[in-house]
Design a protein around this motif. Structure first.
Motif, PDB file in Angstrom:
ATOM      1  N   VAL A  20       0.872  -1.155   0.072  1.00 26.70           N
ATOM      2  CA  VAL A  20      -0.004   0.126  -0.100  1.00 26.70           C
ATOM      3  C   VAL A  20       0.773   1.142  -0.208  1.00 26.70           C
ATOM      4  O   VAL A  20       1.926   1.181   0.633  1.00 26.70           O
ATOM      5  N   ASN A  21       0.232   2.284  -0.747  1.00 27.47           N
ATOM      6  CA  ASN A  21       1.273   3.635  -0.891  1.00 27.47           C
ATOM      7  C   ASN A  21       2.679   3.292  -1.479  1.00 27.47           C
ATOM      8  O   ASN A  21       3.460   3.873  -1.150  1.00 27.47           O
ATOM      9  N   GLN A  22       2.695   2.561  -2.534  1.00 20.45           N
ATOM     10  CA  GLN A  22       3.761   2.336  -3.478  1.00 20.45           C
ATOM     11  C   GLN A  22       3.980   3.424  -4.343  1.00 20.45           C
ATOM     12  O   GLN A  22       4.751   4.406  -4.342  1.00 20.45           O
ATOM     13  N   ASP A  23       2.933   3.307  -5.359  1.00 20.38           N
ATOM     14  CA  ASP A  23       3.075   4.415  -6.436  1.00 20.38           C
ATOM     15  C   ASP A  23       1.611   4.895  -6.414  1.00 20.38           C
ATOM     16  O   ASP A  23       1.603   6.076  -7.052  1.00 20.38           O
ATOM     17  N   GLN A  24       0.772   4.684  -5.447  1.00 22.40           N
ATOM     18  CA  GLN A  24      -0.635   4.991  -5.625  1.00 22.40           C
ATOM     19  C   GLN A  24      -1.043   5.277  -3.929  1.00 22.40           C
ATOM     20  O   GLN A  24      -0.571   4.639  -3.112  1.00 22.40           O
ATOM     21  N   ILE A  25      -1.707   6.412  -3.771  1.00 26.53           N
ATOM     22  CA  ILE A  25      -2.292   6.625  -2.524  1.00 26.53           C
ATOM     23  C   ILE A  25      -3.226   5.878  -1.972  1.00 26.53           C
ATOM     24  O   ILE A  25      -4.282   5.792  -2.614  1.00 26.53           O
ATOM     25  N   ARG A  26      -3.093   5.046  -0.797  1.00 29.32           N
ATOM     26  CA  ARG A  26      -4.104   4.231  -0.100  1.00 29.32           C
ATOM     27  C   ARG A  26      -4.732   3.293  -1.052  1.00 29.32           C
ATOM     28  O   ARG A  26      -5.662   2.872  -0.967  1.00 29.32           O
ATOM     29  N   ARG A  27      -3.769   2.780  -2.112  1.00 23.66           N
ATOM     30  CA  ARG A  27      -4.476   1.854  -2.911  1.00 23.66           C
ATOM     31  C   ARG A  27      -3.529   0.591  -2.673  1.00 23.66           C
ATOM     32  O   ARG A  27      -2.110   0.638  -2.436  1.00 23.66           O
ATOM     33  N   THR A  28      -4.313  -0.740  -2.661  1.00 24.43           N
ATOM     34  CA  THR A  28      -3.551  -2.040  -2.558  1.00 24.43           C
ATOM     35  C   THR A  28      -2.788  -2.394  -4.092  1.00 24.43           C
ATOM     36  O   THR A  28      -3.572  -2.227  -5.208  1.00 24.43           O
ATOM     37  N   GLU A  29      -1.642  -2.542  -4.120  1.00 20.93           N
ATOM     38  CA  GLU A  29      -0.854  -2.834  -5.204  1.00 20.93           C
ATOM     39  C   GLU A  29      -0.017  -4.133  -5.354  1.00 20.93           C
ATOM     40  O   GLU A  29       0.441  -4.443  -4.295  1.00 20.93           O
ATOM     41  N   ASP A  30      -0.159  -5.007  -6.303  1.00 22.02           N
ATOM     42  CA  ASP A  30       0.805  -6.059  -6.687  1.00 22.02           C
ATOM     43  C   ASP A  30       2.090  -5.586  -7.050  1.00 22.02           C
ATOM     44  O   ASP A  30       2.350  -5.464  -8.289  1.00 22.02           O
ATOM     45  N   VAL A  31       3.043  -5.487  -6.266  1.00 19.20           N
ATOM     46  CA  VAL A  31       4.518  -5.103  -6.688  1.00 19.20           C
ATOM     47  C   VAL A  31       5.208  -6.285  -6.754  1.00 19.20           C
ATOM     48  O   VAL A  31       5.691  -7.222  -5.984  1.00 19.20           O
ATOM     49  N   LEU A  32       6.136  -6.070  -8.210  1.00 18.71           N
ATOM     50  CA  LEU A  32       7.019  -7.340  -8.530  1.00 18.71           C
ATOM     51  C   LEU A  32       8.390  -6.852  -7.811  1.00 18.71           C
ATOM     52  O   LEU A  32       8.985  -6.226  -8.549  1.00 18.71           O
ATOM     53  N   VAL A  33       8.691  -7.710  -6.879  1.00 19.85           N
ATOM     54  CA  VAL A  33      10.165  -7.571  -6.335  1.00 19.85           C
ATOM     55  C   VAL A  33      10.993  -8.715  -6.657  1.00 19.85           C
ATOM     56  O   VAL A  33      11.383  -9.583  -5.822  1.00 19.85           O
ATOM     57  N   GLY A  34      11.231  -8.750  -8.125  1.00 23.94           N
ATOM     58  CA  GLY A  34      12.133  -9.750  -8.530  1.00 23.94           C
ATOM     59  C   GLY A  34      12.372  -9.162 -10.015  1.00 23.94           C
ATOM     60  O   GLY A  34      12.127  -8.309 -10.598  1.00 23.94           O
ATOM     61  N   PHE A  35      12.588 -10.395 -10.986  1.00 19.71           N
ATOM     62  CA  PHE A  35      12.717 -10.050 -12.232  1.00 19.71           C
ATOM     63  C   PHE A  35      11.826 -10.470 -13.381  1.00 19.71           C
ATOM     64  O   PHE A  35      11.041 -11.299 -13.072  1.00 19.71           O
ATOM     65  N   ASN A  36      11.730  -9.562 -14.172  1.00 25.95           N
ATOM     66  CA  ASN A  36      10.667  -9.929 -15.429  1.00 25.95           C
ATOM     67  C   ASN A  36      11.607  -9.200 -16.643  1.00 25.95           C
ATOM     68  O   ASN A  36      12.060  -8.215 -16.702  1.00 25.95           O
ATOM     69  N   GLY A  37      11.505 -10.009 -17.663  1.00 21.84           N
ATOM     70  CA  GLY A  37      12.068  -9.768 -19.018  1.00 21.84           C
ATOM     71  C   GLY A  37      11.567 -10.632 -20.232  1.00 21.84           C
ATOM     72  O   GLY A  37      11.119 -11.675 -20.048  1.00 21.84           O
ATOM     73  N   TRP A  38      11.653  -9.689 -21.143  1.00 19.46           N
ATOM     74  CA  TRP A  38      11.118 -10.327 -22.678  1.00 19.46           C
ATOM     75  C   TRP A  38      12.061  -9.908 -23.640  1.00 19.46           C
ATOM     76  O   TRP A  38      12.463  -8.963 -23.609  1.00 19.46           O
ATOM     77  N   VAL A  39      12.038 -10.752 -24.712  1.00 12.99           N
ATOM     78  CA  VAL A  39      12.789 -10.382 -25.962  1.00 12.99           C
ATOM     79  C   VAL A  39      11.788 -10.895 -27.150  1.00 12.99           C
ATOM     80  O   VAL A  39      11.260 -11.944 -27.125  1.00 12.99           O
ATOM     81  N   ARG A  40      11.875  -9.938 -28.465  1.00 12.31           N
ATOM     82  CA  ARG A  40      11.062 -10.311 -29.288  1.00 12.31           C
ATOM     83  C   ARG A  40      11.827  -9.888 -30.741  1.00 12.31           C
ATOM     84  O   ARG A  40      12.425  -9.104 -30.817  1.00 12.31           O
ATOM     85  N   LEU A  41      11.695 -10.956 -31.616  1.00 10.93           N
ATOM     86  CA  LEU A  41      12.611 -10.924 -32.981  1.00 10.93           C
ATOM     87  C   LEU A  41      11.610 -11.244 -34.050  1.00 10.93           C
ATOM     88  O   LEU A  41      10.959 -12.235 -34.065  1.00 10.93           O
ATOM     89  N   GLY A  42      11.656 -10.179 -35.099  1.00  9.15           N
ATOM     90  CA  GLY A  42      10.876 -10.598 -36.356  1.00  9.15           C
ATOM     91  C   GLY A  42      11.886 -10.241 -37.516  1.00  9.15           C
ATOM     92  O   GLY A  42      12.728  -9.453 -37.650  1.00  9.15           O
ATOM     93  N   LEU A  43      11.394 -10.764 -38.550  1.00  9.25           N
ATOM     94  CA  LEU A  43      12.075 -10.750 -39.732  1.00  9.25           C
ATOM     95  C   LEU A  43      11.096 -10.434 -40.890  1.00  9.25           C
ATOM     96  O   LEU A  43      10.207 -11.085 -41.138  1.00  9.25           O
TER      97      LEU A  43
END
Length: 321
Positions: free
Chosen positions: A198-221
């Motif tokens: 609560v109070n991470q990026d919003q005031i008095r709102r419950t937020e699911d915060v990722l305290v870990g890794f997230n990554g993606w890659v995309r390749l097109g031809l």
């Protein structure tokens, strides 16, 4: 087992009035949004917005559970002073960490004017007509040992045509028309390390915060044999990570890159990084700092990386640099 359920209705018809000023330019918006249309969980919104680029009236509708499942539908139409935009999205996303497949389609068709800026003043204008059509799918083995690995694939049609605006200076070269038709493949890696805060990026709102890794890659031809205007490799990637330095301190970082490789060189290349720091100073206050930077390589003529009062450069006009 005797189960007692208590429910409480909330007001879901939300009118809104917005005003902001940055870099010497004003922005206005009026909207009315129904978040639970006829009690079915659907959203219907009508918005009028006026900013430095255009005046626009937008009507949008979304259903997060079409046919009572996890299929999402979103449609929108915007009538603007310099053109219009049509948007359609139908997809079944990876709605949970253990979801095994996804699929969807995205269609956008728009026409609008693009301003060129220098030292906070308009120096030119041109018209762009853009079409972006995409179908995509995805597969995952689900959540395994605290990690999620997802493979995605699809095909994209992307076309941009440019024309001068009658009676307005170009302010530079007219951008070259672009057309890319290409299949692509992607991979995502996600750590199961979410925290409820609560109070991470919003005031008095419950937020699911990722305290870990997230990554993606995309390749097109893209190749001329598929209908593209030229041969090119299109690539994009994103990575973020977060950690708790102490019970009251957190640090998050992210980086992203995108661009094309054609004719032996990088075109429309962008590399960006960002770091965010949080310090809980009391039960009712928090210190927050953010630093970010972006570098580019041979941007397309219709793309501008602007810095000014609108992007936080206080005391400077809109799109100063």
């Amino acid at each position: 087992v005797d189960l007692e359920v208590r429910t409480r209705d909330t007001w879901t018809l939300n009118p809104g009035v917005n005003f902001s000023r940055a870099g010497g330019e004003n922005e206005y918006a009026l909207q009315i949004r129904e978040k639970n249309l006829l009690g079915r969980g659907q959203a219907l919104e009508l918005e009028w917005q006026s900013d430095v680029d255009r005046d626009a009236l937008t009507l949008s509708f979304s259903d997060p559970h079409l046919l009572k499942n996890f299929t999402r539908l979103a449609v929108a139409y915007s009538d603007a002073s310099d053109g219009s935009t049509k948007y359609f999205n139908l997809d079944r996303p990876f709605y949970a960490l253990d979801t095994r497949w996804s699929a969807g389609t995205l269609l956008t068709d728009s026409e609008f004017d693009v301003d060129r800026w220098a030292l906070g003043k308009r120096v030119g204008k041109f018209e762009t007509q853009a079409q972006y059509y995409q179908v995509n799918g995805g597969w995952s083995a689900g959540l395994q040992d605290g990690w999620v690995r997802r493979w995605t694939y699809g095909a994209t049609y992307q076309q941009n045509d440019f024309e001068p605006v009658e009676g307005a200076p170009l302010g530079g070269p007219l951008p070259a028309d672009r057309k890319f038709v290409y299949p692509w493949v992607g991979f995502e890696l996600l750590q199961d390390s979410f925290q409820e805060r609560v109070n991470q990026d919003q005031i008095r709102r419950t937020e699911d915060v990722l305290v870990g890794f997230n990554g993606w890659v995309r390749l097109g031809l893209a190749t001329e044999s598929f209908g593209s205007a030229t041969d090119a490799v299109l690539a994009s990637a994103y990575a973020s990570n977060g950690t708790d330095l102490s019970p009251t301190q957190s640090l998050f970082g992210s980086a992203w890159v995108s661009g094309r490789y054609e004719h032996g060189e990088i075109r429309n290349g962008t590399l960006g990084v960002e770091a965010r720091y949080y310090l809980e100073t009391s039960a009712r206050s928090k210190f927050f700092a953010d630093v970010s930077g972006t570098v580019t390589e041979q941007l397309d003529q219709d793309q501008q990386l602007a810095l000014g009062g609108d992007t936080g450069l206080r005391g400077y006009p809109f799109a100063y640099q």
